[in-house]
Design a protein around this motif. Structure first.
Motif, PDB file in Angstrom:
ATOM      1  N   PHE A 196       0.854  -1.185   0.000  1.00  0.00           N
ATOM      2  CA  PHE A 196       0.000   0.000   0.000  1.00  0.00           C
ATOM      3  C   PHE A 196       0.894   1.240   0.000  1.00  0.00           C
ATOM      4  CE2 PHE A 196      -2.946  -3.182   1.419  1.00  0.00           C
ATOM      5  CZ  PHE A 196      -4.186  -2.739   0.990  1.00  0.00           C
ATOM      6  N   ARG A 197       0.651   2.123  -0.952  1.00  0.00           N
ATOM      7  CA  ARG A 197       1.427   3.360  -0.972  1.00  0.00           C
ATOM      8  C   ARG A 197       0.921   4.301   0.111  1.00  0.00           C
ATOM      9  NH1 ARG A 197      -1.864   7.202  -2.715  1.00  0.00           N
ATOM     10  NH2 ARG A 197      -3.298   6.896  -4.482  1.00  0.00           N
ATOM     11  N   PRO A 198       1.693   5.326   0.465  1.00  0.00           N
ATOM     12  CA  PRO A 198       1.205   6.307   1.453  1.00  0.00           C
ATOM     13  C   PRO A 198      -0.018   7.034   0.910  1.00  0.00           C
ATOM     14  CG  PRO A 198       3.577   6.469   1.180  1.00  0.00           C
ATOM     15  CD  PRO A 198       3.091   5.561   0.096  1.00  0.00           C
ATOM     16  N   PRO A 199      -0.945   7.405   1.760  1.00  0.00           N
ATOM     17  CA  PRO A 199      -2.146   8.114   1.285  1.00  0.00           C
ATOM     18  C   PRO A 199      -1.781   9.463   0.691  1.00  0.00           C
ATOM     19  CG  PRO A 199      -2.078   8.051   3.685  1.00  0.00           C
ATOM     20  CD  PRO A 199      -0.979   7.163   3.216  1.00  0.00           C
ATOM     21  N   ALA A 200      -2.514   9.833  -0.346  1.00  0.00           N
ATOM     22  CA  ALA A 200      -2.271  11.118  -0.998  1.00  0.00           C
ATOM     23  C   ALA A 200      -2.755  12.250  -0.113  1.00  0.00           C
ATOM     24  CB  ALA A 200      -2.984  11.154  -2.349  1.00  0.00           C
ATOM     25  N   PRO A 201      -2.084  13.405  -0.180  1.00  0.00           N
ATOM     26  CA  PRO A 201      -2.553  14.550   0.623  1.00  0.00           C
ATOM     27  C   PRO A 201      -3.967  14.942   0.236  1.00  0.00           C
ATOM     28  CG  PRO A 201      -0.350  14.944  -0.244  1.00  0.00           C
ATOM     29  CD  PRO A 201      -0.861  13.711  -0.920  1.00  0.00           C
ATOM     30  N   ALA A 202      -4.705  15.395   1.208  1.00  0.00           N
ATOM     31  CA  ALA A 202      -6.106  15.762   0.960  1.00  0.00           C
ATOM     32  C   ALA A 202      -6.218  16.933   0.020  1.00  0.00           C
ATOM     33  CB  ALA A 202      -6.809  16.087   2.280  1.00  0.00           C
ATOM     34  N   ASP A 221       2.856  -1.688   4.452  1.00  0.00           N
ATOM     35  CA  ASP A 221       2.087  -0.452   4.559  1.00  0.00           C
ATOM     36  C   ASP A 221       2.832   0.685   3.881  1.00  0.00           C
ATOM     37  OD1 ASP A 221       4.176  -0.068   6.258  1.00  0.00           O
ATOM     38  OD2 ASP A 221       2.984   0.011   8.100  1.00  0.00           O
ATOM     39  N   GLY A 222       2.330   1.892   4.034  1.00  0.00           N
ATOM     40  CA  GLY A 222       2.926   3.041   3.366  1.00  0.00           C
ATOM     41  C   GLY A 222       4.298   3.411   3.871  1.00  0.00           C
ATOM     42  N   ALA A 223       4.682   2.951   5.055  1.00  0.00           N
ATOM     43  CA  ALA A 223       5.992   3.294   5.605  1.00  0.00           C
ATOM     44  C   ALA A 223       7.100   2.361   5.123  1.00  0.00           C
ATOM     45  CB  ALA A 223       5.932   3.274   7.127  1.00  0.00           C
ATOM     46  N   ALA A 224       6.767   1.300   4.395  1.00  0.00           N
ATOM     47  CA  ALA A 224       7.781   0.338   3.944  1.00  0.00           C
ATOM     48  C   ALA A 224       8.643   0.961   2.853  1.00  0.00           C
ATOM     49  CB  ALA A 224       7.112  -0.928   3.425  1.00  0.00           C
ATOM     50  N   THR A 225       9.927   0.646   2.884  1.00  0.00           N
ATOM     51  CA  THR A 225      10.876   1.144   1.888  1.00  0.00           C
ATOM     52  C   THR A 225      11.092   0.101   0.802  1.00  0.00           C
ATOM     53  OG1 THR A 225      12.758   0.286   3.131  1.00  0.00           O
ATOM     54  CG2 THR A 225      12.032   2.531   3.641  1.00  0.00           C
ATOM     55  N   ASN A 226      11.704   0.558  -0.297  1.00  0.00           N
ATOM     56  CA  ASN A 226      12.028  -0.381  -1.375  1.00  0.00           C
ATOM     57  C   ASN A 226      13.031  -1.433  -0.927  1.00  0.00           C
ATOM     58  OD1 ASN A 226      10.316   0.753  -3.300  1.00  0.00           O
ATOM     59  ND2 ASN A 226      11.861   2.234  -3.975  1.00  0.00           N
ATOM     60  N   ALA A 227      13.932  -1.045  -0.026  1.00  0.00           N
ATOM     61  CA  ALA A 227      14.915  -2.004   0.482  1.00  0.00           C
ATOM     62  C   ALA A 227      14.228  -3.146   1.231  1.00  0.00           C
ATOM     63  CB  ALA A 227      15.909  -1.290   1.393  1.00  0.00           C
ATOM     64  N   ARG A 228      13.215  -2.828   2.014  1.00  0.00           N
ATOM     65  CA  ARG A 228      12.488  -3.859   2.756  1.00  0.00           C
ATOM     66  C   ARG A 228      11.716  -4.778   1.811  1.00  0.00           C
ATOM     67  NH1 ARG A 228       7.453  -2.636   6.866  1.00  0.00           N
ATOM     68  NH2 ARG A 228       6.890  -4.826   7.278  1.00  0.00           N
ATOM     69  N   VAL A 229      11.059  -4.182   0.801  1.00  0.00           N
ATOM     70  CA  VAL A 229      10.312  -4.992  -0.163  1.00  0.00           C
ATOM     71  C   VAL A 229      11.262  -5.907  -0.939  1.00  0.00           C
ATOM     72  CG1 VAL A 229       8.838  -4.896  -2.200  1.00  0.00           C
ATOM     73  CG2 VAL A 229       8.502  -3.263  -0.342  1.00  0.00           C
TER      74      VAL A 229
END
Length: 665
Positions: free
Chosen positions: A10-16, A62-70
């Motif tokens: 899941f990417r981080p939510p977009a700003p409102a 979740d949105g806090a995951a980095t590419n390194a973790r994935v």
């Protein structure tokens, strides 16, 4: 068989502010996604979990995951397997603007899967001291169902071919041999510059094509001639798919609308292929790989010879819940697909010959080693068991014979007792009627059986003498002294030493037993004998059953022994046939190798002949060049002479003209 690894990010939510209509996870919307390490669930804030909207995967980020973790959780092992000779594929799937390109390419601060995979390939290859590598890369895109080469401007509308040696491949695709990760990054920048991007309402820089970055990794042992190892060839595909999109959200028109149609069509066919592969084998039917160029190129990665990892990207906003649910359903079906990955090897003649020799040695070890010893031990054990069973059977047969004899004796005794009971008045019984001494003793009177201990006679040592006293001729009533002396062999008896033997004390003989009591006693003995006979019959029956069981067990052991012998003979014959086949193949390979060597020698001789001819031609060429130089020098000299002559002629002509003009009036 190996399942496809599937992860959801899941990417981080977009700003409102960027999307006022969106409701981020944890915001003011009615529904939100709850994310765990391996599970994603859709919750209604008032009613709780939504039925049928809970999905489980290998990893959920979740949105806090980095590419390194994935990359570390899903792709690193895939890259190592690709270097070891397995085909590998990793691709990102999801709706538009969900973070697929960022996951695959990343940024300078957080590199994506492709740059991390490139660096790991070269690092792992550098650490392998016993192997040498040759790495080729290519970069293509599928734009509006047409294949374009991103590394060259002229590579447009390429075709897909298939062969037994290469499998499915794109003809005319440029492949660059690379020696470092920096070279690969330069080629990636070139390919990204040629890739199709566009702007939509959902993404400023939206991918309008599917891209496939391919690395072909070849490796062989450094001492190839000595080791005879095979050449490993693996293909690593890193795919960045264009995102599925809805026209009402993207606002696409014209060219963008046409691109969206092709993108959605190819993704729909990919979903159909995944659906077919996730079904049961009996219900699967035809798999439509050829309906799309994307699925045709990725055919080995979808249910074929490859290790595959899929990263499904999703948007957490409530406005995209339906698209996210569709992405998660695709990921759930992909999780049920199995691949059959194996090391890809190209066997040279030396490697094939070495493997055949190793197989022959293994077969010899199996024939001469522990397996035959185990069979011999099994056969010996079966023989011992059979011998024990035979001894036990003989023992039981002897006991059964003795029991039968005893039973016959008891039946005879029972018949005699029955006769006595039928004739109770008969009191005259002779000793000849009894065959058993115990029966005769039982019927004697107590007086005849009683022998006092005090009157047991002890025999003298003279009783062993075989000589007898002479028998007198005339026996009178009075024996004289001579007769007495002759009867006693000259022994004179001192009559004064003789003593009288004490009188024999006899007990009074009991009264004779009444007939009724004797009948009652005989009847009791008959009942006892009958009971003993029944017990003997029961024991006889039990022994017969045990004998039958032992006989069956003995026949079973004989059958097992015969079967074991047959299996051993069959195994020996089979191994001998395999050994003969291996020898025949080895001989054929040796002949082929000899022919190859002869061909190589012939080619070497031809090469030397060609080298000699080339040397002769070079020498002739040098001679021709020398002649040309001589001719050039002569030509130059001639040209100089002609120039000089021309100059002189010209001067003469000018002088003539001047003299003519001077002579004119």
């Amino acid at each position: 068989m190996e399942k496809i690894s599937v992860a959801v990010r899941f990417r981080p939510p977009a700003p409102a502010a960027a999307d006022p209509s969106s409701a981020v996870a944890g915001g003011s919307g009615d529904r939100e996604w709850r994310i765990d390490d391996t599970r994603a669930s859709l919750l209604h804030r008032a009613a709780g979990p939504v039925p049928g909207a809970t999905f489980a995967f290998d990893h959920v980020f979740d949105g806090a995951a980095t590419n390194a973790r994935v990359y570390g959780a899903l792709v690193r092992d895939l890259i190592r397997a690709a270097v070891d000779g397995f085909n590998g594929t990793a691709f990102a799937y999801g709706q538009t603007s969900s973070g697929k390109t960022f996951t695959m390419n990343g940024c300078d601060a957080d590199p994506g899967i492709i740059p991390r995979a490139v660096r790991d390939v070269f690092d792992i290859a550098r650490q392998a001291d016993d192997r040498e590598f040759l790495i080729r890369v290519s970069y293509m895109e599928i734009y509006n169902e047409e294949i374009n080469d991103l590394l060259t401007l002229g590579g447009q509308k390429l075709r897909i071919h298939e062969s037994l040696e290469r499998g499915v491949y794109v003809a005319g695709l440029r492949e660059e041999i690379v020696n470092s990760a920096e070279q690969v990054f330069e080629l990636l920048q070139l390919g990204e510059a040629n890739r199709h991007f566009g702007e939509t309402n959902m993404n400023v820089r939206s991918s309008r094509s599917h891209t496939i970055f391919r690395m072909v990794i070849e490796s062989s042992a450094k001492n190839q001639m000595d080791s005879g190892d095979a050449i490993r060839v693996s293909v690593l595909n890193l795919v960045d798919l264009a995102g599925s999109e809805r026209i009402i959200k993207t606002g696409a028109e014209g060219v963008r609308l046409n691109e969206g149609k092709y993108i959605n069509k190819s993704l729909m066919i990919l979903g159909n292929v995944i659906n077919k592969l996730s079904e049961n084998g009996k219900q699967r039917g035809h798999i439509p790989y050829r309906d799309s160029k994307l699925t045709r190129i990725l055919q080995p990665a979808l249910g074929g010879n490859a290790k595959t990892s899929i990263i499904c990207t999703a948007a957490p906003e409530e406005i995209h819940i339906e698209e996210t649910r569709g992405t998660l359903q695709f990921a759930s079906r992909a999780k049920c697909v199995s691949n059959c990955a194996q090391v890809n090897e190209i066997l040279t003649d030396a490697a094939l010959l070495k493997r055949q020799k190793m197989e022959i040695e293994e077969l010899r070890k199996k024939l001469q080693g522990s397996h035959s010893e185990v069979l011999e031990q099994v056969v010996l054990k079966l023989r011992n068991d059979m011998h024990k069973s035979e001894l036990e059977r003989d023992r039981l047969a002897m006991e059964l014979g003795e029991e039968r004899k005893l039973r016959v004796a008891l039946e005879d005794r029972l018949a005699e007792q029955q006769k006595k009971l039928e004739d109770p008045n008969s009191t005259s019984t002779s000793a000849d009627q009894f065959t058993d001494s115990t029966q005769l003793d039982a019927l004697k009177t107590p007086d005849s059986k009683y022998t006092p201990d005090g009157f047991v006679a002890s025999r003298l040592r003279y009783s062993n003498d075989v000589e007898f006293s002479p028998i007198p001729e005339n026996l009178d009533n009075i024996a004289d002294e001579d007769l007495w002396t002759r009867l006693n062999k000259g022994c004179i008896t001192d009559l004064d030493m003789l003593q009288m033997t004490p009188g024999l004390k006899r007990e009074a003989a009991p009264l004779e037993e009444p007939t009724d009591a004797r009948c009652q006693r005989s009847e009791n003995e008959c009942i006892s004998d009958r009971q003993q006979l029944e017990d003997s019959k029961a024991r006889c029956t039990a022994l017969e059953k045990e004998r039958d069981l032992l006989r069956d067990e003995n026949s079973s052991l004989r059958h097992e022994l015969s079967k074991s012998k047959q299996d051993a003979d069959h195994l020996i014959v089979q191994k001998q046939e395999q050994l003969e086949d291996s020898r025949a193949r080895c001989a054929a390979l040796e002949k082929e190798l000899s022919r190859s060597r002869q061909e190589a020698d012939r080619l070497a001789a031809e090469k030397q002949e060609l080298v000699r001819e080339l040397g002769a031609e070079k020498q002739k060429m040098e001679e021709l060049k020398q002649d040309i130089r001589v001719i050039n020098r002569a030509f130059s000299q001639r040209e100089g002479q002609l120039t000089s002559l021309y100059t002189k002629s010209k001067a003469i002509l000018e002088n003539c003209k001047a003299s003519q003009f001077a002579t004119l009036p």
